[in-house]
Design an enzyme around this catalytic site. Structure first.
Site, short mmCIF file in Angstrom:
data_model
loop_
_atom_site.label_atom_id
_atom_site.label_comp_id
_atom_site.label_asym_id
_atom_site.label_seq_id
_atom_site.Cartn_x
_atom_site.Cartn_y
_atom_site.Cartn_z
N HIS A 70 0.82 -1.21 0.00
CA HIS A 70 0.00 0.00 0.00
C HIS A 70 0.85 1.26 0.00
O HIS A 70 2.07 1.21 0.19
CB HIS A 70 -0.96 0.00 1.19
CG HIS A 70 -0.30 -0.05 2.54
ND1 HIS A 70 0.25 1.06 3.15
CD2 HIS A 70 -0.12 -1.09 3.40
CE1 HIS A 70 0.73 0.71 4.34
NE2 HIS A 70 0.53 -0.59 4.51
N CYS A 86 3.24 -4.94 6.67
CA CYS A 86 2.88 -4.59 5.29
C CYS A 86 4.07 -4.01 4.54
O CYS A 86 5.06 -3.61 5.14
CB CYS A 86 1.73 -3.57 5.28
SG CYS A 86 0.13 -4.27 5.73
#
Length: 188
Positions: A70, A86
Site C-alpha cells: 500500500h 505490510c
C-alpha cells in the site's frame, strides 16, 4: 502475467510483467512485526483506503493476518523496517503499479533473516495465540486460545513436528513455524 518480488533485506520491490520492469524503495515490517516471507497472491484491491494506507491498497493471501502492499501517509518511513508487516510504498509508486496488478498476481516476499522470536514452553503473547489458532485449525491443538505456551501446546507442537518429519523438540523456530504456516495456508 505479473510478478512482484519484495526483498525485505534490501527494502526494495521489483515489479515485472511482459512490458514493464521497475524497482521501487519500500518500507517493510519491523523486527517485532515482520513482513510475511513466502509466495502470495493479490486477493483484494482498494482505491483511497485512507489513513496509513495512502492512496492504494492491495491485500495479500497471507492466512494469518491482513498484510498488503500500500501507499503511506508517512513517506519518511520508506527504506526502513518500521511497518506492522505490510509493504509500504510512496503513493506515486503504488499508483504506478496498482493498475498494472490484477487480482491473482504473484507476490514473493524474500529475505534471509528469521524475524520472529523462537517460541517454547512458558512463553506468552499474541504470537503464541496466532500459532495456537493455526494448530487448532490443523487439528493438533484442542485447548483454549489463551496466549500461553503450556504443556498442551508443547504436545501439539511435538505431534505436528513428528507428522512433518521435523526435529521433535516442542520448540517453534523458523523451520517449524514455516511448516505450520504452509500447512495452515493449505487448510483454509
Amino acid at each position: 502475467m505479473v510478478n512482484i518480488i519484495v526483498d525485505i533485506d534490501c527494502r526494495i520491490l521489483v515489479f515485472l510483467d511482459k512490458n514493464f520492469k521497475k524497482t521501487y524503495p519500500v518500507a517493510v515490517g519491523k523486527k517485532s512485526t515482520p513482513s510475511p516471507l513466502g509466495n502470495w497472491i493479490v486477493v483484494e484491491k482498494a482505491i483511497n483506503p485512507g489513513g496509513p494506507f495512502g492512496v492504494r491498497w492491495m491485500r495479500l493471501s497471507v492466512p494469518w493476518g491482513g498484510y498488503g502492499i500500500h501507499g503511506t501517509n508517512n513517506p519518511k518511513s520508506i527504506g526502513r523496517a518500521v511497518s506492522n508487516g505490510c509493504i509500504r510504498m510512496y503513493n506515486k509508486d503504488v499508483i504506478e503499479i496498482y493498475e498494472r496488478t490484477p487480482i491473482g498476481s504473484s507476490v514473493y516476499i524474500i529475505g534471509k533473516a528469521f524475524n520472529g522470536r523462537i517460541l517454547k514452553k512458558g512463553d506468552m503473547g499474541t504470537d503464541v495465540r496466532k500459532v495456537q489458532i493455526m494448530l487448532k485449525k490443523l487439528g493438533y491443538y484442542n485447548a483454549k486460545l489463551d496466549k500461553v505456551f503450556g504443556r498442551v501446546m508443547e504436545k501439539a507442537v511435538i505431534d505436528f513436528q513428528k507428522d512433518k518429519g521435523l526435529v521433535q523438540d516442542g520448540i517453534i523456530g523458523v523451520y517449524t513455524l514455516n511448516a505450520i504456516r504452509k500447512a495452515y495456508g493449505k487448510a483454509i
